[in-house]
Design a protein around this motif. Sequence first.
Motif, PDB file in Angstrom:
ATOM      1  N   VAL A   1       7.471   7.685  -5.627  1.00  0.00           N
ATOM      2  CA  VAL A   1       7.204   6.269  -5.364  1.00  0.00           C
ATOM      3  C   VAL A   1       8.505   5.635  -4.877  1.00  0.00           C
ATOM      4  CG1 VAL A   1       6.462   4.084  -6.349  1.00  0.00           C
ATOM      5  CG2 VAL A   1       5.463   6.219  -7.175  1.00  0.00           C
ATOM      6  N   ARG A   2       8.378   4.802  -3.844  1.00  0.00           N
ATOM      7  CA  ARG A   2       9.568   4.182  -3.250  1.00  0.00           C
ATOM      8  C   ARG A   2       9.335   2.680  -3.095  1.00  0.00           C
ATOM      9  NH1 ARG A   2      13.547   6.062   0.860  1.00  0.00           N
ATOM     10  NH2 ARG A   2      14.350   4.215   1.925  1.00  0.00           N
ATOM     11  N   GLY A   3      10.351   1.893  -3.483  1.00  0.00           N
ATOM     12  CA  GLY A   3      10.330   0.451  -3.274  1.00  0.00           C
ATOM     13  C   GLY A   3      11.574   0.009  -2.541  1.00  0.00           C
ATOM     14  N   ASP A   4      11.412  -0.830  -1.524  1.00  0.00           N
ATOM     15  CA  ASP A   4      12.541  -1.251  -0.684  1.00  0.00           C
ATOM     16  C   ASP A   4      12.781  -2.750  -0.837  1.00  0.00           C
ATOM     17  OD1 ASP A   4      13.034   1.304   0.445  1.00  0.00           O
ATOM     18  OD2 ASP A   4      11.299   1.029   1.755  1.00  0.00           O
ATOM     19  N   ILE A   5      14.045  -3.098  -1.148  1.00  0.00           N
ATOM     20  CA  ILE A   5      14.471  -4.490  -1.297  1.00  0.00           C
ATOM     21  C   ILE A   5      15.606  -4.715  -0.299  1.00  0.00           C
ATOM     22  CG2 ILE A   5      15.455  -6.203  -2.861  1.00  0.00           C
ATOM     23  CD1 ILE A   5      14.250  -4.552  -5.179  1.00  0.00           C
ATOM     24  N   PRO A   6      15.384  -5.522   0.737  1.00  0.00           N
ATOM     25  CA  PRO A   6      16.408  -5.681   1.787  1.00  0.00           C
ATOM     26  C   PRO A   6      17.734  -6.242   1.292  1.00  0.00           C
ATOM     27  CG  PRO A   6      14.279  -6.512   2.521  1.00  0.00           C
ATOM     28  CD  PRO A   6      14.148  -6.259   1.060  1.00  0.00           C
ATOM     29  N   SER A   7      17.688  -7.189   0.348  1.00  0.00           N
ATOM     30  CA  SER A   7      18.918  -7.839  -0.095  1.00  0.00           C
ATOM     31  C   SER A   7      18.781  -8.248  -1.556  1.00  0.00           C
ATOM     32  CB  SER A   7      19.213  -9.068   0.773  1.00  0.00           C
ATOM     33  OG  SER A   7      20.373  -9.736   0.333  1.00  0.00           O
ATOM     34  N   LEU A   8      19.840  -7.984  -2.333  1.00  0.00           N
ATOM     35  CA  LEU A   8      19.848  -8.340  -3.749  1.00  0.00           C
ATOM     36  C   LEU A   8      21.109  -9.155  -4.019  1.00  0.00           C
ATOM     37  CD1 LEU A   8      18.301  -7.930  -6.420  1.00  0.00           C
ATOM     38  CD2 LEU A   8      19.752  -5.944  -6.852  1.00  0.00           C
ATOM     39  N   ALA A   9      20.903 -10.447  -4.263  1.00  0.00           N
ATOM     40  CA  ALA A   9      22.033 -11.349  -4.449  1.00  0.00           C
ATOM     41  C   ALA A   9      22.687 -11.136  -5.816  1.00  0.00           C
ATOM     42  CB  ALA A   9      21.559 -12.799  -4.309  1.00  0.00           C
ATOM     43  N   VAL A  10      23.889 -11.697  -5.956  1.00  0.00           N
ATOM     44  CA  VAL A  10      24.633 -11.576  -7.208  1.00  0.00           C
ATOM     45  C   VAL A  10      23.907 -12.332  -8.316  1.00  0.00           C
ATOM     46  CG1 VAL A  10      26.826 -12.070  -8.354  1.00  0.00           C
ATOM     47  CG2 VAL A  10      26.794 -11.374  -5.953  1.00  0.00           C
ATOM     48  N   GLY A  11      23.747 -11.681  -9.470  1.00  0.00           N
ATOM     49  CA  GLY A  11      23.093 -12.299 -10.611  1.00  0.00           C
ATOM     50  C   GLY A  11      21.587 -12.271 -10.560  1.00  0.00           C
TER      51      GLY A  11
ATOM     52  N   ASP B   1       0.850  -1.193   0.000  1.00  0.00           N
ATOM     53  CA  ASP B   1       0.000   0.000   0.000  1.00  0.00           C
ATOM     54  C   ASP B   1       0.885   1.243   0.000  1.00  0.00           C
ATOM     55  OD1 ASP B   1       0.890   0.309   2.588  1.00  0.00           O
ATOM     56  OD2 ASP B   1      -0.954  -0.426   3.507  1.00  0.00           O
ATOM     57  N   ASP B   2       0.291   2.381   0.121  1.00  0.00           N
ATOM     58  CA  ASP B   2       1.026   3.613  -0.115  1.00  0.00           C
ATOM     59  C   ASP B   2       1.669   4.208   1.139  1.00  0.00           C
ATOM     60  OD1 ASP B   2       0.228   3.316  -2.707  1.00  0.00           O
ATOM     61  OD2 ASP B   2      -1.510   4.636  -2.504  1.00  0.00           O
ATOM     62  N   ASP B   3       1.531   3.507   2.282  1.00  0.00           N
ATOM     63  CA  ASP B   3       2.178   4.005   3.491  1.00  0.00           C
ATOM     64  C   ASP B   3       3.185   2.979   3.984  1.00  0.00           C
ATOM     65  OD1 ASP B   3       0.780   2.008   4.942  1.00  0.00           O
ATOM     66  OD2 ASP B   3      -0.950   3.347   5.123  1.00  0.00           O
ATOM     67  N   THR B   4       3.805   3.269   5.093  1.00  0.00           N
ATOM     68  CA  THR B   4       4.844   2.373   5.637  1.00  0.00           C
ATOM     69  C   THR B   4       4.384   1.648   6.895  1.00  0.00           C
ATOM     70  OG1 THR B   4       5.788   4.233   6.870  1.00  0.00           O
ATOM     71  CG2 THR B   4       6.716   3.759   4.690  1.00  0.00           C
ATOM     72  N   THR B   5       3.078   1.556   7.074  1.00  0.00           N
ATOM     73  CA  THR B   5       2.536   0.846   8.230  1.00  0.00           C
ATOM     74  C   THR B   5       1.492  -0.156   7.753  1.00  0.00           C
ATOM     75  OG1 THR B   5       0.782   2.501   8.573  1.00  0.00           O
ATOM     76  CG2 THR B   5       2.882   2.851   9.718  1.00  0.00           C
ATOM     77  N   GLY B   6       1.099  -1.036   8.643  1.00  0.00           N
ATOM     78  CA  GLY B   6       0.051  -1.996   8.332  1.00  0.00           C
ATOM     79  C   GLY B   6       0.587  -3.391   8.112  1.00  0.00           C
ATOM     80  N   THR B   7      -0.331  -4.322   7.863  1.00  0.00           N
ATOM     81  CA  THR B   7       0.036  -5.743   7.751  1.00  0.00           C
ATOM     82  C   THR B   7       0.891  -6.026   6.525  1.00  0.00           C
ATOM     83  OG1 THR B   7      -2.047  -6.154   6.595  1.00  0.00           O
ATOM     84  CG2 THR B   7      -2.029  -6.493   8.986  1.00  0.00           C
ATOM     85  N   ASP B   8       0.758  -5.187   5.499  1.00  0.00           N
ATOM     86  CA  ASP B   8       1.550  -5.440   4.295  1.00  0.00           C
ATOM     87  C   ASP B   8       3.042  -5.235   4.528  1.00  0.00           C
ATOM     88  OD1 ASP B   8       0.812  -2.565   4.450  1.00  0.00           O
ATOM     89  OD2 ASP B   8       2.102  -2.438   2.681  1.00  0.00           O
ATOM     90  N   GLU B   9       3.388  -4.548   5.606  1.00  0.00           N
ATOM     91  CA  GLU B   9       4.804  -4.299   5.886  1.00  0.00           C
ATOM     92  C   GLU B   9       5.500  -5.506   6.496  1.00  0.00           C
ATOM     93  OE1 GLU B   9       5.932  -1.609   4.630  1.00  0.00           O
ATOM     94  OE2 GLU B   9       3.912  -0.859   4.197  1.00  0.00           O
ATOM     95  N   SER B  10       4.760  -6.591   6.749  1.00  0.00           N
ATOM     96  CA  SER B  10       5.361  -7.782   7.353  1.00  0.00           C
ATOM     97  C   SER B  10       6.000  -8.695   6.310  1.00  0.00           C
ATOM     98  CB  SER B  10       4.303  -8.560   8.148  1.00  0.00           C
ATOM     99  OG  SER B  10       3.274  -9.023   7.281  1.00  0.00           O
ATOM    100  N   ASP B  11       5.780  -8.411   5.026  1.00  0.00           N
ATOM    101  CA  ASP B  11       6.400  -9.256   4.012  1.00  0.00           C
ATOM    102  C   ASP B  11       7.864  -8.842   3.801  1.00  0.00           C
ATOM    103  OD1 ASP B  11       6.539  -7.101   2.117  1.00  0.00           O
ATOM    104  OD2 ASP B  11       4.429  -7.433   1.630  1.00  0.00           O
ATOM    105  N   LEU B  12       8.497  -9.485   2.849  1.00  0.00           N
ATOM    106  CA  LEU B  12       9.933  -9.318   2.666  1.00  0.00           C
ATOM    107  C   LEU B  12      10.301  -7.935   2.134  1.00  0.00           C
ATOM    108  CD1 LEU B  12      12.470 -11.037   3.044  1.00  0.00           C
ATOM    109  CD2 LEU B  12      12.294 -11.704   0.631  1.00  0.00           C
ATOM    110  N   TYR B  13       9.384  -7.318   1.399  1.00  0.00           N
ATOM    111  CA  TYR B  13       9.691  -6.057   0.729  1.00  0.00           C
ATOM    112  C   TYR B  13       8.836  -4.929   1.307  1.00  0.00           C
ATOM    113  CZ  TYR B  13      11.612  -9.551  -2.387  1.00  0.00           C
ATOM    114  OH  TYR B  13      12.316 -10.618  -2.884  1.00  0.00           O
ATOM    115  N   GLY B  14       9.144  -3.716   0.886  1.00  0.00           N
ATOM    116  CA  GLY B  14       8.388  -2.565   1.369  1.00  0.00           C
ATOM    117  C   GLY B  14       8.224  -1.543   0.268  1.00  0.00           C
ATOM    118  N   GLY B  15       7.315  -0.594   0.491  1.00  0.00           N
ATOM    119  CA  GLY B  15       7.098   0.440  -0.497  1.00  0.00           C
ATOM    120  C   GLY B  15       6.165   1.510   0.031  1.00  0.00           C
TER     121      GLY B  15
END
Length: 362
Positions: free
Chosen positions: A340-350, A319-333
């Motif tokens: 618009v912002r998208g957050d990826i905690p870890s990006l492996a090689v390749g 969703d469009d905020d940084t709170t709520g149940t959707d924030e429990s998954d691996l990614y954020g936005g």
Amino acid sequence: MRNIVIKSALLCGSATLAAWSGTAQAAGTEAGTSIPNQASVSYSVGGTQQSVDSNVATFVVDKKVNLTVTGGVITQTAIGTNDQVTAFQVTNLTNATQDFHLTPDQQNLSIPILGADNFDMSNLRVFVDVNGNGTYEAGIDTATYIDELRPDTSVTVFLVGNVPNVPGEDIAIVSLSAQAAAGGQAGTEGTTLVATSLLQADSPSTMDIVFADASGTFDLARDGIGRAFNAYKIGTAAVSMTKTARVISDPINLLVNPRAIPGAVVEYCLTVSNAGPGIATSVSVTDQLPAGTTYIPNSLAVGGVGSGGHCVLNGTTEDDDTTGTDESDLYGGSFNGSVVRGDIPSLAVGVSLTAAFRVTVN
């Protein structure tokens, strides 16, 4: 060049990966020392004690050439950087003051504690730590050979090189070779020592040269040469991003070959890729909403699969905020009204992951 796996050969001999504080055999009595010795015999004649001295037997202590070169250091570095420094230590175990020739080299090896070599440094140079402070100083440490190193004394030697700007590579294994040379004249690099022939009988009045160094990887026993290995390790990641726009629908053609006319829905796909050699963490993708469009609420999806700059499979819906149940998954936005912002905690090689969102054309 063949990739050679080195396991235990580096742990002994003249090339060692032990700590620099490790013990080593002492050099012993200084070469060239003259050792005289005289015996006496005592006897009795008619109850009278008498004695006679022998002649003086003298021999000269020969030169026992030995050294160690110590490495096993992993130097962290970054892609495309210059004048990166890694350090070795050379110890003179010869029973005489010696010069040492120094040669930097690179080998295509796999050494468990260092890694597997997959790239070469460029402009590799060698310098001696002349003031003994353990830090490479370009204007001070300019000597390229070891001059007048006393017995049982060590000196730090630096290899300095440039890291190429080639993504995906992470280990360069380098070596330092030190070869015993004649000492005795400060400021002049001595000639290479040559061992006295084993076919030549020992002369008590001359100083012979005997090589006593152990064998090591690419280093024969009793050759007056020591070698050790270090590694440069690139710890950065080469991250790139592509962005594409795809028309999803329009109010006239609907889903059939839609056009980017006012009222059309357009999906932006931002694909982030990591060419390595390190894992990229805390990856944050931001995109300023372009003029002439309106963001579609809750259309953001992060962590999808990208190929050729397109979103093949969208990730988790954010969703469009940084709170709520959707924030429990691996990614954020989130969307703050303009960015618009998208957050990826870890990006492996390749790996390539995406952030996608939709707008309508005003």
